[in-house]
Design an enzyme around this catalytic site. Structure first.
Site, mmCIF file in Angstrom:
data_model
loop_
_atom_site.group_PDB
_atom_site.id
_atom_site.type_symbol
_atom_site.label_atom_id
_atom_site.label_comp_id
_atom_site.label_asym_id
_atom_site.label_seq_id
_atom_site.Cartn_x
_atom_site.Cartn_y
_atom_site.Cartn_z
ATOM 1 N NE ARG A 244 -2.441 -1.762 3.243
ATOM 2 C CZ ARG A 244 -2.406 -3.050 3.565
ATOM 3 N NH1 ARG A 244 -2.967 -3.938 2.780
ATOM 4 N NH2 ARG A 244 -1.816 -3.451 4.663
ATOM 5 C CD GLU B 106 1.507 -10.646 17.417
ATOM 6 O OE1 GLU B 106 0.923 -10.983 18.460
ATOM 7 O OE2 GLU B 106 0.990 -9.959 16.529
#
Length: 181
Positions: free
Chosen positions: A64, A101
Protein backbone atom coordinates in the site's frame (compact mmCIF):
# COMPACT_ATOMS: atom_id res chain seq x y z
CA UNK A 1 -14.92 18.61 10.71
CA UNK A 2 -11.12 18.51 10.72
CA UNK A 3 -9.23 16.55 8.07
CA UNK A 4 -8.04 13.83 10.44
CA UNK A 5 -11.60 13.08 11.57
CA UNK A 6 -12.80 13.15 7.96
CA UNK A 7 -10.18 10.59 6.97
CA UNK A 8 -10.81 8.44 10.04
CA UNK A 9 -14.51 8.34 9.14
CA UNK A 10 -13.49 6.68 5.85
CA UNK A 11 -11.30 3.95 7.37
CA UNK A 12 -13.13 0.68 7.83
CA UNK A 13 -12.51 -1.43 10.92
CA UNK A 14 -12.71 -5.17 10.26
CA UNK A 15 -12.97 -7.09 13.54
CA UNK A 16 -11.10 -10.35 14.03
CA UNK A 17 -9.05 -10.12 10.83
CA UNK A 18 -6.57 -11.62 10.10
CA UNK A 19 -6.83 -13.25 13.52
CA UNK A 20 -9.27 -13.24 16.44
CA UNK A 21 -8.98 -10.10 18.55
CA UNK A 22 -7.37 -7.98 15.82
CA UNK A 23 -9.16 -4.79 14.78
CA UNK A 24 -7.89 -4.40 11.20
CA UNK A 25 -7.82 -0.80 9.94
CA UNK A 26 -8.74 -1.04 6.25
CA UNK A 27 -7.75 2.01 4.18
CA UNK A 28 -9.35 0.84 0.93
CA UNK A 29 -12.43 3.08 1.42
CA UNK A 30 -10.04 6.07 1.42
CA UNK A 31 -8.85 5.02 -2.02
CA UNK A 32 -12.26 4.18 -3.50
CA UNK A 33 -13.81 7.63 -3.12
CA UNK A 34 -12.04 10.14 -5.41
CA UNK A 35 -12.81 13.12 -3.16
CA UNK A 36 -11.51 11.39 -0.04
CA UNK A 37 -8.46 10.07 -1.90
CA UNK A 38 -7.63 13.61 -3.07
CA UNK A 39 -7.96 14.98 0.49
CA UNK A 40 -5.67 12.19 1.72
CA UNK A 41 -2.98 12.73 -0.90
CA UNK A 42 -3.15 16.53 -0.54
CA UNK A 43 -2.31 16.22 3.17
CA UNK A 44 0.99 14.60 2.30
CA UNK A 45 1.76 16.67 -0.81
CA UNK A 46 1.20 20.01 0.90
CA UNK A 47 3.41 18.96 3.81
CA UNK A 48 6.28 17.87 1.59
CA UNK A 49 6.14 20.90 -0.68
CA UNK A 50 7.68 22.88 2.20
CA UNK A 51 11.38 23.44 1.37
CA UNK A 52 12.62 22.11 4.72
CA UNK A 53 10.71 18.83 4.25
CA UNK A 54 10.98 18.46 0.49
CA UNK A 55 12.43 15.06 -0.42
CA UNK A 56 14.49 14.17 -3.48
CA UNK A 57 12.65 10.85 -3.79
CA UNK A 58 9.74 8.97 -2.22
CA UNK A 59 10.24 5.34 -1.15
CA UNK A 60 7.06 3.30 -0.73
CA UNK A 61 6.83 0.08 1.23
CA UNK A 62 5.19 -2.98 -0.36
CA UNK A 63 2.29 -2.82 -1.12
CA UNK A 64 0.00 0.00 0.00
CA UNK A 65 2.98 2.32 0.33
CA UNK A 66 3.29 1.96 -3.45
CA UNK A 67 -0.17 3.45 -3.97
CA UNK A 68 0.46 6.45 -1.74
CA UNK A 69 4.11 6.96 -2.58
CA UNK A 70 3.74 6.89 -6.35
CA UNK A 71 0.95 9.47 -6.34
CA UNK A 72 2.79 11.73 -3.87
CA UNK A 73 6.02 11.49 -5.92
CA UNK A 74 4.09 12.34 -9.08
CA UNK A 75 2.48 15.36 -7.44
CA UNK A 76 5.85 16.56 -6.09
CA UNK A 77 7.50 15.92 -9.49
CA UNK A 78 10.15 13.65 -7.99
CA UNK A 79 11.05 9.98 -8.37
CA UNK A 80 9.49 6.97 -6.68
CA UNK A 81 11.34 3.90 -5.35
CA UNK A 82 9.64 0.64 -4.36
CA UNK A 83 10.77 -1.31 -1.30
CA UNK A 84 9.57 -4.83 -2.03
CA UNK A 85 9.20 -8.16 -0.34
CA UNK A 86 12.18 -10.44 -0.94
CA UNK A 87 12.39 -12.00 -4.39
CA UNK A 88 10.19 -9.50 -6.24
CA UNK A 89 12.80 -7.14 -7.71
CA UNK A 90 14.59 -8.18 -10.93
CA UNK A 91 17.90 -6.30 -10.58
CA UNK A 92 20.73 -6.32 -8.02
CA UNK A 93 19.35 -5.67 -4.54
CA UNK A 94 20.26 -5.11 -0.92
CA UNK A 95 18.06 -6.67 1.71
CA UNK A 96 17.06 -6.18 5.31
CA UNK A 97 15.29 -8.68 7.55
CA UNK A 98 13.07 -7.81 10.47
CA UNK A 99 11.00 -9.56 13.09
CA UNK A 100 7.26 -10.00 12.96
CA UNK A 101 5.00 -11.09 15.78
CA UNK A 102 5.24 -14.70 14.56
CA UNK A 103 8.44 -15.00 12.54
CA UNK A 104 10.46 -12.74 10.32
CA UNK A 105 10.34 -11.11 6.89
CA UNK A 106 12.77 -9.55 4.45
CA UNK A 107 12.46 -6.50 2.21
CA UNK A 108 14.71 -5.44 -0.67
CA UNK A 109 15.57 -2.40 -2.73
CA UNK A 110 17.54 -2.08 -5.97
CA UNK A 111 21.15 -1.12 -5.38
CA UNK A 112 20.77 1.90 -7.69
CA UNK A 113 17.41 3.06 -6.28
CA UNK A 114 18.81 6.10 -4.47
CA UNK A 115 22.01 8.08 -4.53
CA UNK A 116 24.18 8.86 -1.52
CA UNK A 117 22.82 11.89 0.34
CA UNK A 118 19.37 11.71 -1.31
CA UNK A 119 16.68 13.07 1.00
CA UNK A 120 14.03 10.34 1.14
CA UNK A 121 10.43 10.31 2.32
CA UNK A 122 9.60 6.77 3.46
CA UNK A 123 5.89 5.99 3.30
CA UNK A 124 3.52 3.17 4.19
CA UNK A 125 -0.17 2.97 4.97
CA UNK A 126 0.09 2.09 8.65
CA UNK A 127 2.53 1.93 11.54
CA UNK A 128 1.95 -1.05 13.85
CA UNK A 129 5.11 -2.56 15.37
CA UNK A 130 7.35 -0.41 13.15
CA UNK A 131 9.43 -3.33 11.87
CA UNK A 132 8.77 -2.81 8.19
CA UNK A 133 9.43 0.93 8.27
CA UNK A 134 12.60 0.42 10.31
CA UNK A 135 13.82 -2.15 7.79
CA UNK A 136 13.06 0.29 4.95
CA UNK A 137 14.99 3.03 6.74
CA UNK A 138 18.00 0.74 7.21
CA UNK A 139 17.92 -0.28 3.53
CA UNK A 140 17.93 3.33 2.37
CA UNK A 141 20.74 4.19 4.77
CA UNK A 142 22.81 1.21 3.50
CA UNK A 143 22.74 2.98 0.13
CA UNK A 144 23.82 6.28 1.68
CA UNK A 145 20.45 8.04 1.55
CA UNK A 146 19.01 10.07 4.41
CA UNK A 147 15.43 9.34 5.45
CA UNK A 148 14.04 12.77 6.33
CA UNK A 149 10.73 11.43 7.60
CA UNK A 150 8.58 8.35 7.82
CA UNK A 151 4.92 8.88 6.95
CA UNK A 152 1.75 6.83 7.18
CA UNK A 153 -1.99 7.32 7.19
CA UNK A 154 -2.60 5.37 10.41
CA UNK A 155 -0.67 5.04 13.65
CA UNK A 156 -1.49 2.23 16.07
CA UNK A 157 0.57 3.58 18.99
CA UNK A 158 -0.40 0.83 21.43
CA UNK A 159 1.65 -1.63 19.35
CA UNK A 160 4.78 0.41 20.03
CA UNK A 161 5.98 1.03 16.48
CA UNK A 162 5.81 4.80 16.42
CA UNK A 163 7.60 5.01 19.77
CA UNK A 164 10.37 2.67 18.59
CA UNK A 165 10.77 4.52 15.28
CA UNK A 166 11.03 7.90 17.01
CA UNK A 167 13.49 6.43 19.52
CA UNK A 168 15.66 5.39 16.55
CA UNK A 169 15.78 9.04 15.46
CA UNK A 170 13.17 8.82 12.68
CA UNK A 171 10.78 11.73 12.49
CA UNK A 172 7.22 10.54 11.85
CA UNK A 173 4.12 12.08 10.30
CA UNK A 174 0.78 10.29 10.55
CA UNK A 175 -2.77 11.47 9.92
CA UNK A 176 -5.00 9.18 12.00
CA UNK A 177 -4.12 7.94 15.47
CA UNK A 178 -5.97 4.98 16.95
CA UNK A 179 -4.63 5.35 20.50
CA UNK A 180 -7.00 3.60 22.89
CA UNK A 181 -9.32 2.49 20.10
Amino acid sequence: MDVNTYLRDHIRTVPDWPAPGVQFRDITPLLQNPRVFRVLIDQFVHRYMAPELRPDVVAGIDARGFILGAVIAYELNIGFVPIRKKGKLPYATVEESYELEYGSATVEIHTDAVRPDNRVLLIDDLIATGGTMMAGKRLLEKLGARVIEGAAIVDLPELGGSTALRASGLSLFTLVDYAGA
